[in-house]
Design a protein around this motif. Structure first.
Motif, PDB file in Angstrom:
ATOM      1  N   SER B  99       0.823  -1.196   0.000  1.00 30.91           N
ATOM      2  CA  SER B  99       0.000   0.000   0.000  1.00 30.91           C
ATOM      3  C   SER B  99       0.867   1.259   0.000  1.00 30.91           C
ATOM      4  O   SER B  99       1.887   1.323   0.675  1.00 30.91           O
ATOM      5  N   HIS B 100       0.432   2.257  -0.790  1.00 31.87           N
ATOM      6  CA  HIS B 100       1.176   3.522  -0.798  1.00 31.87           C
ATOM      7  C   HIS B 100       0.575   4.534   0.181  1.00 31.87           C
ATOM      8  O   HIS B 100       1.097   5.638   0.339  1.00 31.87           O
ATOM      9  N   ASP B 101      -0.543   4.152   0.817  1.00 35.26           N
ATOM     10  CA  ASP B 101      -1.193   5.031   1.802  1.00 35.26           C
ATOM     11  C   ASP B 101      -1.443   6.442   1.271  1.00 35.26           C
ATOM     12  O   ASP B 101      -1.386   7.421   2.011  1.00 35.26           O
ATOM     13  N   ASP B 102      -1.714   6.546  -0.027  1.00 37.20           N
ATOM     14  CA  ASP B 102      -1.968   7.837  -0.670  1.00 37.20           C
ATOM     15  C   ASP B 102      -0.804   8.819  -0.544  1.00 37.20           C
ATOM     16  O   ASP B 102      -0.994  10.031  -0.554  1.00 37.20           O
ATOM     17  N   ASP B 103       0.392   8.285  -0.425  1.00 36.75           N
ATOM     18  CA  ASP B 103       1.595   9.104  -0.360  1.00 36.75           C
ATOM     19  C   ASP B 103       2.406   8.889  -1.655  1.00 36.75           C
ATOM     20  O   ASP B 103       2.950   7.804  -1.869  1.00 36.75           O
ATOM     21  N   PRO B 104       2.486   9.906  -2.505  1.00 39.11           N
ATOM     22  CA  PRO B 104       3.175   9.748  -3.790  1.00 39.11           C
ATOM     23  C   PRO B 104       4.639   9.331  -3.634  1.00 39.11           C
ATOM     24  O   PRO B 104       5.161   8.584  -4.460  1.00 39.11           O
ATOM     25  N   THR B 105       5.293   9.791  -2.567  1.00 37.76           N
ATOM     26  CA  THR B 105       6.696   9.424  -2.354  1.00 37.76           C
ATOM     27  C   THR B 105       6.818   7.934  -2.082  1.00 37.76           C
ATOM     28  O   THR B 105       7.675   7.244  -2.630  1.00 37.76           O
ATOM     29  N   LYS B 106       5.912   7.452  -1.237  1.00 32.01           N
ATOM     30  CA  LYS B 106       5.909   6.019  -0.925  1.00 32.01           C
ATOM     31  C   LYS B 106       5.601   5.215  -2.192  1.00 32.01           C
ATOM     32  O   LYS B 106       6.166   4.154  -2.425  1.00 32.01           O
ATOM     33  N   GLN B 107       4.701   5.766  -2.999  1.00 33.47           N
ATOM     34  CA  GLN B 107       4.345   5.081  -4.232  1.00 33.47           C
ATOM     35  C   GLN B 107       5.561   4.966  -5.144  1.00 33.47           C
ATOM     36  O   GLN B 107       5.808   3.914  -5.743  1.00 33.47           O
ATOM     37  N   THR B 108       6.331   6.049  -5.250  1.00 32.62           N
ATOM     38  CA  THR B 108       7.536   6.026  -6.084  1.00 32.62           C
ATOM     39  C   THR B 108       8.506   4.961  -5.585  1.00 32.62           C
ATOM     40  O   THR B 108       9.107   4.225  -6.371  1.00 32.62           O
ATOM     41  N   SER B 113      10.916  -0.460  -6.157  1.00 32.27           N
ATOM     42  CA  SER B 113      11.078  -1.862  -5.749  1.00 32.27           C
ATOM     43  C   SER B 113      10.642  -2.794  -6.861  1.00 32.27           C
ATOM     44  O   SER B 113      11.280  -3.816  -7.111  1.00 32.27           O
ATOM     45  N   ALA B 114       9.547  -2.436  -7.523  1.00 31.52           N
ATOM     46  CA  ALA B 114       9.051  -3.268  -8.617  1.00 31.52           C
ATOM     47  C   ALA B 114      10.091  -3.338  -9.733  1.00 31.52           C
ATOM     48  O   ALA B 114      10.329  -4.403 -10.313  1.00 31.52           O
ATOM     49  N   ILE B 115      10.731  -2.203 -10.003  1.00 34.35           N
ATOM     50  CA  ILE B 115      11.755  -2.167 -11.049  1.00 34.35           C
ATOM     51  C   ILE B 115      12.954  -3.017 -10.625  1.00 34.35           C
ATOM     52  O   ILE B 115      13.493  -3.800 -11.407  1.00 34.35           O
ATOM     53  N   ALA B 116      13.340  -2.891  -9.347  1.00 32.58           N
ATOM     54  CA  ALA B 116      14.465  -3.670  -8.833  1.00 32.58           C
ATOM     55  C   ALA B 116      14.163  -5.165  -8.862  1.00 32.58           C
ATOM     56  O   ALA B 116      15.046  -5.982  -9.095  1.00 32.58           O
ATOM     57  N   ASP B 117      12.887  -5.505  -8.650  1.00 27.99           N
ATOM     58  CA  ASP B 117      12.458  -6.908  -8.674  1.00 27.99           C
ATOM     59  C   ASP B 117      12.219  -7.404 -10.089  1.00 27.99           C
ATOM     60  O   ASP B 117      11.759  -8.521 -10.288  1.00 27.99           O
ATOM     61  N   LYS B 118      12.468  -6.545 -11.076  1.00 30.43           N
ATOM     62  CA  LYS B 118      12.226  -6.889 -12.488  1.00 30.43           C
ATOM     63  C   LYS B 118      10.805  -7.414 -12.692  1.00 30.43           C
ATOM     64  O   LYS B 118      10.569  -8.419 -13.366  1.00 30.43           O
ATOM     65  N   ALA B 119       9.841  -6.720 -12.079  1.00 27.51           N
ATOM     66  CA  ALA B 119       8.446  -7.158 -12.128  1.00 27.51           C
ATOM     67  C   ALA B 119       7.963  -7.351 -13.560  1.00 27.51           C
ATOM     68  O   ALA B 119       8.405  -6.660 -14.479  1.00 27.51           O
ATOM     69  N   ALA B 120       7.037  -8.305 -13.725  1.00 27.28           N
ATOM     70  CA  ALA B 120       6.452  -8.549 -15.043  1.00 27.28           C
ATOM     71  C   ALA B 120       5.451  -7.452 -15.367  1.00 27.28           C
ATOM     72  O   ALA B 120       5.330  -7.025 -16.526  1.00 27.28           O
ATOM     73  N   ALA B 121       4.730  -6.993 -14.348  1.00 28.26           N
ATOM     74  CA  ALA B 121       3.734  -5.945 -14.548  1.00 28.26           C
ATOM     75  C   ALA B 121       3.396  -5.316 -13.209  1.00 28.26           C
ATOM     76  O   ALA B 121       3.644  -5.900 -12.157  1.00 28.26           O
ATOM     77  N   ILE B 122       2.818  -4.109 -13.273  1.00 28.59           N
ATOM     78  CA  ILE B 122       2.373  -3.431 -12.059  1.00 28.59           C
ATOM     79  C   ILE B 122       0.887  -3.121 -12.196  1.00 28.59           C
ATOM     80  O   ILE B 122       0.462  -2.580 -13.208  1.00 28.59           O
ATOM     81  N   ILE B 123       0.120  -3.509 -11.171  1.00 31.81           N
ATOM     82  CA  ILE B 123      -1.284  -3.133 -11.088  1.00 31.81           C
ATOM     83  C   ILE B 123      -1.356  -2.065 -10.009  1.00 31.81           C
ATOM     84  O   ILE B 123      -0.918  -2.302  -8.883  1.00 31.81           O
ATOM     85  N   CYS B 124      -1.883  -0.885 -10.331  1.00 33.35           N
ATOM     86  CA  CYS B 124      -1.806   0.192  -9.348  1.00 33.35           C
ATOM     87  C   CYS B 124      -3.069   1.042  -9.283  1.00 33.35           C
ATOM     88  O   CYS B 124      -3.566   1.505 -10.301  1.00 33.35           O
ATOM     89  N   ASP B 125      -3.564   1.216  -8.072  1.00 32.16           N
ATOM     90  CA  ASP B 125      -4.594   2.217  -7.803  1.00 32.16           C
ATOM     91  C   ASP B 125      -3.823   3.408  -7.243  1.00 32.16           C
ATOM     92  O   ASP B 125      -3.356   3.380  -6.117  1.00 32.16           O
ATOM     93  N   ASN B 126      -3.652   4.442  -8.038  1.00 31.92           N
ATOM     94  CA  ASN B 126      -2.558   5.392  -7.818  1.00 31.92           C
ATOM     95  C   ASN B 126      -2.811   6.457  -6.768  1.00 31.92           C
ATOM     96  O   ASN B 126      -3.936   6.715  -6.352  1.00 31.92           O
ATOM     97  N   ALA B 127      -1.718   7.133  -6.408  1.00 30.04           N
ATOM     98  CA  ALA B 127      -1.739   8.125  -5.330  1.00 30.04           C
ATOM     99  C   ALA B 127      -1.685   9.562  -5.847  1.00 30.04           C
ATOM    100  O   ALA B 127      -1.102  10.426  -5.217  1.00 30.04           O
ATOM    101  N   GLY B 128      -2.302   9.811  -6.995  1.00 26.22           N
ATOM    102  CA  GLY B 128      -2.317  11.198  -7.478  1.00 26.22           C
ATOM    103  C   GLY B 128      -2.213  11.281  -8.987  1.00 26.22           C
ATOM    104  O   GLY B 128      -1.294  10.727  -9.580  1.00 26.22           O
ATOM    105  N   ALA B 129      -3.169  11.985  -9.614  1.00 30.75           N
ATOM    106  CA  ALA B 129      -3.291  11.998 -11.072  1.00 30.75           C
ATOM    107  C   ALA B 129      -2.052  12.574 -11.755  1.00 30.75           C
ATOM    108  O   ALA B 129      -1.677  12.148 -12.846  1.00 30.75           O
TER     109      ALA B 129
END
Lengths: 217, 347
Positions: B99-108, B113-129
């Motif tokens: 959870s990013h707790d609606d904090d854009p910094t935490k979301q970044t 982390s996803a990039i470092a983990d070489k994620a296949a995809a990201i599903i995100c309910d985002n923290a700011g348009a």
């Protein structure tokens, strides 16, 4: 001589490294012309609707409208029955279902008590139980007209507020150019013909039409 | 001495040019290297980066799907995160949910982390348009496709899908029920959601598009309760003291609706109250007559759709759908509340 060449090379390299930071070629964009490059042209729902109304919206709706008497007869109480033939869903094959319809009938009641005013119409040649209502405002419910048009879609707009603004503008055109000229409060007992759109509401068989053409006979 | 200066100057020039060129090529170099073993899909490495928005992203290389949502203390986001996680596992992915707790910094940080983990995809309910655009771009540059759910962002061609809950339509639909329940007239108050969340504004403007058309509807107070139940309780209590003749309450979400209904109960009142989300808690209050209605955001449908599209995109290179897709909300009142359970509406 050699010194000069070196100085020149150094200057060039320095200026190049400054200019090309970020790897892109620097481009100066005049204030107010950003939209040409970013595609983010300032949005104006009013202009948008004025541009499509006469040229695209009315012709399309006049052409696709299905006769409401026949439609209701065929539907036989289930307003979703003819979705495949005439309906348009808001999400491809699900979501809110809207139809474009036309018809002629007698105005039985003009309700201006509610801000969301409407006329109840007895359709010519139809005796079914569905209440056919035409919205006369000043408050217009729903976004039936926008949702029926084939040539505009959510993806063309920046976000859902702009998408909603399109419908608001459409309803404004309806209020000013379609409903106001026929003076709805004077239509009790008269015969009217109409073209318009309605959205099926869950749990009710009311046909609440937002008109795009409304004429008293 | 002269020779030394010459050499120094040359060195400097060369290093500057080198720095320029390196700055450009390092990112695509990394991306190439990241395509290593463990990948189940994505065989061919991405040919050339930066070919614009039509380029097909292959995923970072691992089999991990990141599910990033707002705080799961809100049952709506919990339903969303749980559904996405379950569906992704069912399709054979490893899932990391956070959870990013609606904090854009935490979301970044989570995107990093996803990039470092070489994620296949990201599903995100985002923290700011606006704040989210950069994070999604960064993932994109690393070859990781992002599928946005629930909330949209103010950019196109960055995420692969934006499967958006039509908050505006839902809030409008339930506001119409609110006006009906109020008899088109009376004093009311509004509780707003967290200001940083786009949907707080969207829902409020949709409420007002409807309600403000009725000249006899009068808003006597408008305050934020930050989506929170206890804050809503306290604010409602205070507003009731200031305006004992309040006849209705509009809430930006269902957790605030819960707080409001509790405060009204404590004051011995029953008024028209609306919310947005479609939680089971709100459904119970509608059934008991304490609340008028809510707008169901179909969180489960949205989350599942996103995972299915992510899977399809990774396997076939296309979702087969437009980037921006609206999922309608459903107005829930005492008439149809029986069909609602766990954020799923069964016709």
């Amino acid at each position: 001589m050699k010194k000069r060449a070196i100085a020149l090379g150094l200057t060039l390299a320095l200026s190049a490294s400054t200019l090309f930071t970020g790897c892109g070629i620097v481009k100066v964009v005049k204030i107010g012309e950003e939209g040409k490059y970013t595609g983010n042209v300032e949005f104006n729902a009013g202009d948008d609707v004025a541009a499509i109304w006469e040229d695209s919206a009315l012709p399309e709706m006049n052409e696709t409208a299905v006769d409401l008497t026949e439609f209701l007869t065929q539907s036989n109480g289930d307003l979703t029955a003819l979705a495949k033939d005439y309906g348009k869903y808001s999400m491809g094959d699900s979501g809110e279902l809207s139809y474009v319809v036309k018809g002629t009938g007698t105005v039985e009641e003009v309700n201006t008590e509610s801000q969301a005013g409407f006329m109840t119409v007895k359709l010519d040649g139809y005796t079914g139980s569905e209440a056919v209502k035409i919205q006369i405002g000043p408050v217009y419910k729903g976004s039936s007209i926008r949702d029926c048009l084939s040539f505009i879609k959510f993806g063309d707009y920046k976000n859902q507020e702009e998408w909603a603004a399109v419908s608001q503008s459409i309803n404004k055109v309806v209020a000013e150019d379609v409903v106001a000229p026929v003076k709805p409060e004077s239509l009790q007992g008269k015969t009217v013909s109409f073209v318009g759109a309605f959205t099926v509401s869950s749990g009710s068989t009311d046909v609440l039409i937002t008109p795009v053409v409304l004429e008293a006979k | 001495m002269k020779g030394f200066k010459k050499v120094l100057a040359m060195l400097l020039a060369v290093s500057m040019v080198a720095a320029m060129v390196m700055g450009c090529s390092s990112s695509s170099g990394d991306a190439e290297e990241e395509k290593t073993e463990e990948s189940t899909e994505a065989e061919a490495p991405a040919e050339e980066e930066e070919s614009g928005s039509d380029e097909v992203l292959k995923g970072g290389g691992s089999n991990i799907i990141y599910v990033i949502t707002p705080s799961v203390s809100n049952p709506a986001f919990k339903a969303e995160a749980d559904t996405a996680t379950a569906k992704a596992k069912e399709l054979g992915y490893e899932v990391k949910a956070a959870s990013h707790d609606d904090d854009p910094t935490k979301q970044t940080e989570l995107f990093d982390s996803a990039i470092a983990d070489k994620a296949a995809a990201i599903i995100c309910d985002n923290a700011g348009a606006d704040a989210t655009v950069e994070a999604v771009k960064k993932a994109r540059d690393a070859g990781i496709p992002t599928f946005l759910i629930d909330r949209e962002i103010n950019a196109e061609g960055v995420a692969i899908s934006q499967i958006v809950a039509n908050n505006y339509q839902g809030a409008k639909a339930i506001a119409e029920k609110f006006v009906e329940a109020m008899g088109e007239k009376g004093k009311y108050v509004e509780l707003l959601g967290k200001e940083s969340d786009t949907n707080a504004g969207v829902r409020s403007s949709a409420f007002h598009e409807v309600v403000d058309q009725y000249p006899d509807m009068e808003m006597v107070a408008q305050q934020t309760a930050n989506w929170e139940k206890t804050e809503a309780y306290d604010k409602m209590e205070a507003m009731l003291q200031a305006n004992p003749d309040i006849e209705g309450v509009m809430c930006g979400n269902d957790t605030m609706l819960e707080g409001v209904c509790a405060a009204l109960q404590a004051a011995g009142k029953k008024l028209p109250v609306i919310g947005v989300d479609g939680s089971d808690e709100a459904a119970a209050l509608i059934k008991s007559g304490d609340a008028t209605g809510t707008a169901l955001q179909q969180f489960a449908v949205i989350a599942e759709t996103a995972v299915v599209q992510a899977d399809k995109y990774l396997k076939e290179g296309s979702t087969g759908a437009d980037e921006k897709q609206l999922i309608d909300c459903i107005a829930i009142t005492s008439e149809n509340v029986d069909k609602l359970s766990g954020f799923v509406f069964t016709e």
